[in-house]
Design a protein around this motif. Sequence first.
Motif, PDB file in Angstrom:
ATOM      1  N   THR A 424      15.462   4.299   8.844  1.00 19.07           N
ATOM      2  CA  THR A 424      16.601   4.826   8.248  1.00 19.07           C
ATOM      3  C   THR A 424      17.556   3.850   7.378  1.00 19.07           C
ATOM      4  O   THR A 424      17.841   2.714   8.033  1.00 19.07           O
ATOM      5  CB  THR A 424      17.438   5.861   8.862  1.00 19.07           C
ATOM      6  OG1 THR A 424      16.633   6.645   9.532  1.00 19.07           O
ATOM      7  CG2 THR A 424      18.470   6.536   7.981  1.00 19.07           C
ATOM      8  N   LEU A 425      17.879   3.934   6.079  1.00 19.20           N
ATOM      9  CA  LEU A 425      18.952   3.219   5.571  1.00 19.20           C
ATOM     10  C   LEU A 425      20.169   3.708   5.693  1.00 19.20           C
ATOM     11  O   LEU A 425      20.207   5.009   5.081  1.00 19.20           O
ATOM     12  CB  LEU A 425      18.275   2.807   4.027  1.00 19.20           C
ATOM     13  CG  LEU A 425      19.404   2.031   3.199  1.00 19.20           C
ATOM     14  CD1 LEU A 425      19.534   0.702   3.587  1.00 19.20           C
ATOM     15  CD2 LEU A 425      18.891   1.913   1.577  1.00 19.20           C
ATOM     16  N   PHE A 426      21.267   3.475   6.034  1.00 20.66           N
ATOM     17  CA  PHE A 426      22.574   3.745   5.883  1.00 20.66           C
ATOM     18  C   PHE A 426      23.424   3.069   5.052  1.00 20.66           C
ATOM     19  O   PHE A 426      23.426   1.894   5.057  1.00 20.66           O
ATOM     20  CB  PHE A 426      23.280   3.755   7.586  1.00 20.66           C
ATOM     21  CG  PHE A 426      22.129   4.449   8.522  1.00 20.66           C
ATOM     22  CD1 PHE A 426      22.558   5.701   8.689  1.00 20.66           C
ATOM     23  CD2 PHE A 426      21.442   3.973   9.309  1.00 20.66           C
ATOM     24  CE1 PHE A 426      21.929   6.340   9.822  1.00 20.66           C
ATOM     25  CE2 PHE A 426      20.670   4.226  10.336  1.00 20.66           C
ATOM     26  CZ  PHE A 426      20.836   5.620  10.451  1.00 20.66           C
ATOM     27  N   ILE A 427      24.104   3.852   4.242  1.00 17.04           N
ATOM     28  CA  ILE A 427      24.951   3.247   3.269  1.00 17.04           C
ATOM     29  C   ILE A 427      26.229   3.993   3.257  1.00 17.04           C
ATOM     30  O   ILE A 427      26.345   5.461   3.350  1.00 17.04           O
ATOM     31  CB  ILE A 427      24.426   3.598   1.928  1.00 17.04           C
ATOM     32  CG1 ILE A 427      22.932   2.812   1.559  1.00 17.04           C
ATOM     33  CG2 ILE A 427      25.288   2.951   0.786  1.00 17.04           C
ATOM     34  CD1 ILE A 427      23.049   1.344   1.754  1.00 17.04           C
ATOM     35  N   ARG A 428      27.384   3.208   3.370  1.00 22.34           N
ATOM     36  CA  ARG A 428      28.622   3.697   3.579  1.00 22.34           C
ATOM     37  C   ARG A 428      29.673   3.460   2.324  1.00 22.34           C
ATOM     38  O   ARG A 428      29.606   2.329   1.793  1.00 22.34           O
ATOM     39  CB  ARG A 428      29.215   3.143   4.676  1.00 22.34           C
ATOM     40  CG  ARG A 428      30.669   3.867   5.095  1.00 22.34           C
ATOM     41  CD  ARG A 428      31.468   3.450   6.330  1.00 22.34           C
ATOM     42  NE  ARG A 428      32.932   3.753   6.299  1.00 22.34           N
ATOM     43  CZ  ARG A 428      33.779   3.693   7.091  1.00 22.34           C
ATOM     44  NH1 ARG A 428      33.380   2.927   8.167  1.00 22.34           N
ATOM     45  NH2 ARG A 428      34.859   4.112   7.019  1.00 22.34           N
ATOM     46  N   ASP A 429      30.354   4.362   1.849  1.00 21.14           N
ATOM     47  CA  ASP A 429      31.516   4.197   0.790  1.00 21.14           C
ATOM     48  C   ASP A 429      32.655   4.889   1.405  1.00 21.14           C
ATOM     49  O   ASP A 429      32.873   5.785   1.360  1.00 21.14           O
ATOM     50  CB  ASP A 429      30.913   4.688  -0.405  1.00 21.14           C
ATOM     51  CG  ASP A 429      32.127   4.717  -1.473  1.00 21.14           C
ATOM     52  OD1 ASP A 429      33.038   3.576  -1.274  1.00 21.14           O
ATOM     53  OD2 ASP A 429      32.116   5.229  -2.539  1.00 21.14           O
ATOM     54  N   GLN A 430      33.403   4.060   2.211  1.00 19.45           N
ATOM     55  CA  GLN A 430      34.803   4.661   2.702  1.00 19.45           C
ATOM     56  C   GLN A 430      34.473   5.913   3.676  1.00 19.45           C
ATOM     57  O   GLN A 430      33.630   5.727   4.715  1.00 19.45           O
ATOM     58  CB  GLN A 430      35.891   5.284   1.686  1.00 19.45           C
ATOM     59  CG  GLN A 430      36.410   4.228   0.688  1.00 19.45           C
ATOM     60  CD  GLN A 430      37.223   3.053   1.469  1.00 19.45           C
ATOM     61  OE1 GLN A 430      38.140   3.503   2.352  1.00 19.45           O
ATOM     62  NE2 GLN A 430      37.170   1.938   1.114  1.00 19.45           N
ATOM     63  N   ASP A 431      34.965   7.165   3.303  1.00 18.48           N
ATOM     64  CA  ASP A 431      34.688   8.188   3.981  1.00 18.48           C
ATOM     65  C   ASP A 431      33.326   8.821   4.121  1.00 18.48           C
ATOM     66  O   ASP A 431      32.948   9.672   4.814  1.00 18.48           O
ATOM     67  CB  ASP A 431      35.704   9.358   3.859  1.00 18.48           C
ATOM     68  CG  ASP A 431      35.470   9.747   2.169  1.00 18.48           C
ATOM     69  OD1 ASP A 431      35.395   8.926   1.607  1.00 18.48           O
ATOM     70  OD2 ASP A 431      35.740  10.822   1.915  1.00 18.48           O
ATOM     71  N   LEU A 432      32.748   8.482   3.030  1.00 19.90           N
ATOM     72  CA  LEU A 432      31.186   8.757   2.769  1.00 19.90           C
ATOM     73  C   LEU A 432      30.243   8.101   3.484  1.00 19.90           C
ATOM     74  O   LEU A 432      30.076   6.754   3.611  1.00 19.90           O
ATOM     75  CB  LEU A 432      30.822   8.884   1.558  1.00 19.90           C
ATOM     76  CG  LEU A 432      31.820   9.717   0.617  1.00 19.90           C
ATOM     77  CD1 LEU A 432      31.415   9.651  -0.881  1.00 19.90           C
ATOM     78  CD2 LEU A 432      32.102  11.099   0.913  1.00 19.90           C
TER      79      LEU A 432
END
Length: 440
Positions: A424-432
């Motif tokens: 799995t690739l996990f990508i975060r943008d602040q609350d997302l």
Amino acid sequence: MNSLSLGRSPSLAFFVALAVGTWAGGAWADNVSVTQSDWPQWRGPQRDGHAAAQSLLESWPEGGPALKWQSTEMGSGYSAVSVVGNELFTMGSSETDCRVICIDASSGEKRWETAVSRASTSDDYNHGWGGGPRCTPTVDGDQVFVLSDVGVLASLSKSSGVMQWSIDLVKDYGGAIPTWGYSESPLVDGERVVVTPGESQFMIAVDRRSGEKVWTSKQANAPAQYVSIIRGTIGSHSFYVTASKPGLLAFDVQTGDQLFSDAATGNGVAVVPTPILAGDKLYHTSNYNAGNTLLKLSATDSGVTAESVYALNDKTMQNHHGGVVLVEGVIYGCSKVNGGVWMAQDLESGDKLWEERLPGKGSGAVCFGDGRLYCYDDKEGSVTLVEPNRQSYQAHGKLTLPRQTDLPRDKGAIWAHPVIANGTLFIRDQDLLFAYEIGR
């Protein structure tokens, strides 16, 4: 819980692979089999941006791989994620607290959440590029170690989130919050947890069970920056190495004595990337016209010497904060030269091999897994799958986040690094937080 499942296929997360060793207390233990593809700390199992061995897609369909789930409950901040088994750990701030969050890595459902310090304010440090925690949790055994943006180091129970102890690097050890907040991710080295308060007690180690100080660096008085420590060994000498405004600094694991230093990548604004150690070669890069350096390390009876192989700062790698990776003798990452480019650089010579301009004038973070680079554009919110190659930039697919955060980040961008674990690739943008299926 505001998490949306998007129809997951059976995970290819776990594999059986014989490896030369497994990560244990900051070093590799020989003859141990790795049995799952975790990402337990900052920049992966070895802190070098490489994912554990796993079978991943070699190319992506139009529009990118399938989105498994997304969550909107991570809070504010730039923390990346750590994944161990089916548990994912990250940090985020509410209006009042800085928190550690544990969620189910297969569904995005929250398991627990624990406040470890107060939330920062613009009185603590410059929030003009966004506030909130920057640390990626370090997961080791039954403990999770974190550092808040105002300098609180804490240990939590991995299973329950109960806080076991905490110390304040500013109040307890005379540290000073950097201009853009404490950002490093703690290094676990056996029974020690190693961090950088900065100033006269530049680097310290505390007992992992009690939080009591057990070691201090010597001969250094420098501000904490945004670098995370790595551990290395040359001959019979083991050392911790990080970087600050004066440049690279390395300290003997046993005595705390400073073993070597190098000023090439120091600068007066911000030093961010984590160094890369490859055998007896130590590579580092930073922005603000600092460039990059390669040192050859040699053991002596009294310690370690560092000889400069090159120090370059003109039209070459000047990495801001997205990190670089080393793959088969080539350094890959984003350089701020020429308006922002993806760049390949020969490790041994320092020669630039190629560059590829980013869509916008920005920066990007990179990681590596199963023969591919994952190049994350911090303005566009996209990840491009790139084949490592000495001759040219070769893309094999691209995804763009379905949305970007509505939280204010002022002049900041998407600065959490991409993470690969359990297919799995996990990508975060602040609350997302977004989870993409990339296993095959």
